[in-house]
Design a protein around this motif. Structure first.
Motif, PDB file in Angstrom:
ATOM      1  N   ALA A 108       0.828  -1.207   0.000  1.00  0.00           N
ATOM      2  CA  ALA A 108       0.000   0.000   0.000  1.00  0.00           C
ATOM      3  C   ALA A 108       0.862   1.257   0.000  1.00  0.00           C
ATOM      4  N   MET A 109       1.957   1.236   0.739  1.00  0.00           N
ATOM      5  CA  MET A 109       2.859   2.379   0.798  1.00  0.00           C
ATOM      6  C   MET A 109       3.445   2.705  -0.569  1.00  0.00           C
ATOM      7  N   ARG A 110       3.807   1.682  -1.323  1.00  0.00           N
ATOM      8  CA  ARG A 110       4.446   1.908  -2.614  1.00  0.00           C
ATOM      9  C   ARG A 110       3.440   2.328  -3.690  1.00  0.00           C
ATOM     10  N   ILE A 111       2.269   1.759  -3.665  1.00  0.00           N
ATOM     11  CA  ILE A 111       1.253   2.203  -4.617  1.00  0.00           C
ATOM     12  C   ILE A 111       0.881   3.654  -4.342  1.00  0.00           C
ATOM     13  N   ASN A 112       0.693   3.982  -3.092  1.00  0.00           N
ATOM     14  CA  ASN A 112       0.410   5.371  -2.732  1.00  0.00           C
ATOM     15  C   ASN A 112       1.574   6.284  -3.100  1.00  0.00           C
ATOM     16  N   GLY A 113       2.787   5.748  -2.995  1.00  0.00           N
ATOM     17  CA  GLY A 113       3.981   6.527  -3.298  1.00  0.00           C
ATOM     18  C   GLY A 113       4.113   6.916  -4.763  1.00  0.00           C
ATOM     19  N   GLU A 212     -10.245 -19.487  18.304  1.00  0.00           N
ATOM     20  CA  GLU A 212     -10.248 -18.743  17.038  1.00  0.00           C
ATOM     21  C   GLU A 212     -10.472 -17.246  17.226  1.00  0.00           C
ATOM     22  N   THR A 213     -11.028 -16.847  18.362  1.00  0.00           N
ATOM     23  CA  THR A 213     -11.243 -15.416  18.579  1.00  0.00           C
ATOM     24  C   THR A 213      -9.926 -14.653  18.662  1.00  0.00           C
ATOM     25  N   ASN A 214      -8.824 -15.351  18.934  1.00  0.00           N
ATOM     26  CA  ASN A 214      -7.515 -14.701  18.968  1.00  0.00           C
ATOM     27  C   ASN A 214      -7.095 -14.187  17.593  1.00  0.00           C
ATOM     28  N   TYR A 215      -7.769 -14.660  16.544  1.00  0.00           N
ATOM     29  CA  TYR A 215      -7.409 -14.258  15.187  1.00  0.00           C
ATOM     30  C   TYR A 215      -8.355 -13.207  14.604  1.00  0.00           C
ATOM     31  N   TYR A 216      -9.390 -12.849  15.326  1.00  0.00           N
ATOM     32  CA  TYR A 216     -10.374 -11.912  14.777  1.00  0.00           C
ATOM     33  C   TYR A 216      -9.757 -10.552  14.474  1.00  0.00           C
ATOM     34  N   GLU A 217      -8.994 -10.021  15.418  1.00  0.00           N
ATOM     35  CA  GLU A 217      -8.446  -8.678  15.251  1.00  0.00           C
ATOM     36  C   GLU A 217      -7.471  -8.602  14.076  1.00  0.00           C
ATOM     37  N   ILE A 218      -6.575  -9.572  13.954  1.00  0.00           N
ATOM     38  CA  ILE A 218      -5.598  -9.513  12.872  1.00  0.00           C
ATOM     39  C   ILE A 218      -6.275  -9.720  11.520  1.00  0.00           C
ATOM     40  N   CYS A 219      -7.325 -10.527  11.481  1.00  0.00           N
ATOM     41  CA  CYS A 219      -8.062 -10.713  10.226  1.00  0.00           C
ATOM     42  C   CYS A 219      -8.769  -9.421   9.820  1.00  0.00           C
ATOM     43  N   ASP A 220      -9.364  -8.737  10.784  1.00  0.00           N
ATOM     44  CA  ASP A 220     -10.023  -7.471  10.481  1.00  0.00           C
ATOM     45  C   ASP A 220      -9.011  -6.436   9.989  1.00  0.00           C
ATOM     46  N   ALA A 221      -7.838  -6.409  10.638  1.00  0.00           N
ATOM     47  CA  ALA A 221      -6.794  -5.467  10.228  1.00  0.00           C
ATOM     48  C   ALA A 221      -6.295  -5.793   8.822  1.00  0.00           C
ATOM     49  N   PHE A 222      -6.094  -7.090   8.537  1.00  0.00           N
ATOM     50  CA  PHE A 222      -5.605  -7.475   7.215  1.00  0.00           C
ATOM     51  C   PHE A 222      -6.627  -7.128   6.139  1.00  0.00           C
ATOM     52  N   PHE A 223      -7.896  -7.330   6.450  1.00  0.00           N
ATOM     53  CA  PHE A 223      -8.931  -6.981   5.477  1.00  0.00           C
ATOM     54  C   PHE A 223      -8.906  -5.491   5.165  1.00  0.00           C
ATOM     55  N   ASP A 224      -8.805  -4.660   6.181  1.00  0.00           N
ATOM     56  CA  ASP A 224      -8.820  -3.218   5.953  1.00  0.00           C
ATOM     57  C   ASP A 224      -7.600  -2.749   5.163  1.00  0.00           C
ATOM     58  N   VAL A 225      -6.433  -3.307   5.493  1.00  0.00           N
ATOM     59  CA  VAL A 225      -5.221  -2.943   4.756  1.00  0.00           C
ATOM     60  C   VAL A 225      -5.329  -3.416   3.312  1.00  0.00           C
ATOM     61  N   SER A 226      -5.838  -4.617   3.104  1.00  0.00           N
ATOM     62  CA  SER A 226      -5.984  -5.159   1.750  1.00  0.00           C
ATOM     63  C   SER A 226      -6.989  -4.347   0.936  1.00  0.00           C
ATOM     64  N   LYS A 227      -8.079  -3.933   1.583  1.00  0.00           N
ATOM     65  CA  LYS A 227      -9.063  -3.123   0.874  1.00  0.00           C
ATOM     66  C   LYS A 227      -8.468  -1.776   0.463  1.00  0.00           C
ATOM     67  N   LEU A 228      -7.671  -1.190   1.347  1.00  0.00           N
ATOM     68  CA  LEU A 228      -6.979   0.056   1.013  1.00  0.00           C
ATOM     69  C   LEU A 228      -6.033  -0.156  -0.163  1.00  0.00           C
ATOM     70  N   THR A 229      -5.282  -1.250  -0.135  1.00  0.00           N
ATOM     71  CA  THR A 229      -4.335  -1.547  -1.212  1.00  0.00           C
ATOM     72  C   THR A 229      -5.054  -1.768  -2.535  1.00  0.00           C
ATOM     73  N   CYS A 230      -6.122  -2.547  -2.517  1.00  0.00           N
ATOM     74  CA  CYS A 230      -6.884  -2.815  -3.737  1.00  0.00           C
ATOM     75  C   CYS A 230      -7.491  -1.534  -4.305  1.00  0.00           C
ATOM     76  N   THR A 231      -8.026  -0.696  -3.434  1.00  0.00           N
ATOM     77  CA  THR A 231      -8.609   0.559  -3.885  1.00  0.00           C
ATOM     78  C   THR A 231      -7.556   1.441  -4.528  1.00  0.00           C
ATOM     79  N   SER A 232      -6.361   1.477  -3.949  1.00  0.00           N
ATOM     80  CA  SER A 232      -5.269   2.286  -4.503  1.00  0.00           C
ATOM     81  C   SER A 232      -4.816   1.752  -5.849  1.00  0.00           C
ATOM     82  N   ILE A 233      -4.797   0.444  -5.995  1.00  0.00           N
ATOM     83  CA  ILE A 233      -4.415  -0.170  -7.274  1.00  0.00           C
ATOM     84  C   ILE A 233      -5.420   0.218  -8.358  1.00  0.00           C
TER      85      ILE A 233
END
Length: 253
Positions: A108-113, A212-233
């Motif tokens: 995301a940093m490089r696409i934005n860059g 499995e609840t230990n993975y909820y937060e990181i999955c939500d974070a990964f989704f948001d970062v991925s959505k930002l990256t895809c939108t930038s692309i």
């Protein structure tokens, strides 16, 4: 392999090392998702949405440029990292999943860059020819001494955080796993006995916590970062191949 060692004050550090990932207030987080499977399915839908929308932007026989190659390479990396992330979550490998979250931020940093890159076609050509790496390129922005600003990670992160301030904390937390600093050192602790002041370690290569609840937060974070990256692309592709139309870069996920 099981190890035990007497320690002092470990519980305080252990608990403190597993702070929850920062929520991302600028992007919609789907809080209604009931379980881990729903979160991973959401990532699959996002992956498909990126390829579907990108295919409509780049038409057959459209001219291709170096920047296009770079953006499509970023899209390939984004999808590959998403698939890898899902695999790591499914196999209870939190440290590797965290590293993939960090590298997704790097994409995301490089696409934005690209918005700040001076003469992008000429400079990226040098990257493709193996003469330079991305960090050796220069922005059209200048320093106070009127020198071009290099495209180093620190600056790329600052530019991205200007628009998406929630990135900062996630970046810092995942950096611990990339550089083997604070958090990973406590991932092997299986149990702490306060009375005996004994720590039990499980060295297995798999996460000790199976809830499995230990993975909820990181999955939500990964989704948001991925959505930002895809939108930038998609925005980068639209800017080059459909500059006179608003286009549809929104991701309905």
């Amino acid at each position: 392999m099981w190890l035990s060692a007497k320690v002092a004050g470990v519980r305080r550090m252990w608990n403190g090392s597993f702070e929850r990932f920062a929520r991302t207030p600028t992007l919609a987080i789907v809080r209604y998702m009931a379980d881990l499977s729903a979160r991973l399915s959401k990532l699959v839908k996002l992956e498909k949405e990126l390829t579907r929308k990108a295919a409509h932007i780049i038409q057959p026989n459209a001219p291709m440029y170096i920047v296009d190659w770079f953006v499509m390479g970023a899209a390939q990396r984004t999808l590959a990292q998403s698939r890898g992330f899902r695999s790591m979550i499914e196999t209870s490998n939190f440290p590797s999943a965290a590293i993939l979250l960090r590298t997704q931020i790097d994409t995301a940093m490089r696409i934005n860059g690209l918005r700040y890159l001076d003469e992008p076609e000429d400079q990226l050509l040098e990257v493709f020819e193996g003469k330079k790496t991305f960090r050796n390129l220069f922005s059209w922005q200048k320093t106070e001494k009127d020198k071009p600003i290099a495209m180093h990670d620190k600056k790329l992160r600052e530019w991205l955080q200007e628009d998406e301030p929630w990135i900062e904390r996630i970046y810092e937390k995942t950096s611990d796993f990339v550089h083997l600093s604070f958090r990973p050192l406590f991932a092997s602790i299986q149990h702490l006995d306060d009375n005996e002041r004994v720590a039990y370690f499980a060295i297995t290569g798999e996460d000790n916590a199976k809830d499995e609840t230990n993975y909820y937060e990181i999955c939500d974070a990964f989704f948001d970062v991925s959505k930002l990256t895809c939108t930038s692309i998609l925005a980068a592709l639209l800017a080059r191949h459909a500059p006179d139309t608003a286009g549809d870069r929104s991701l309905k996920i």
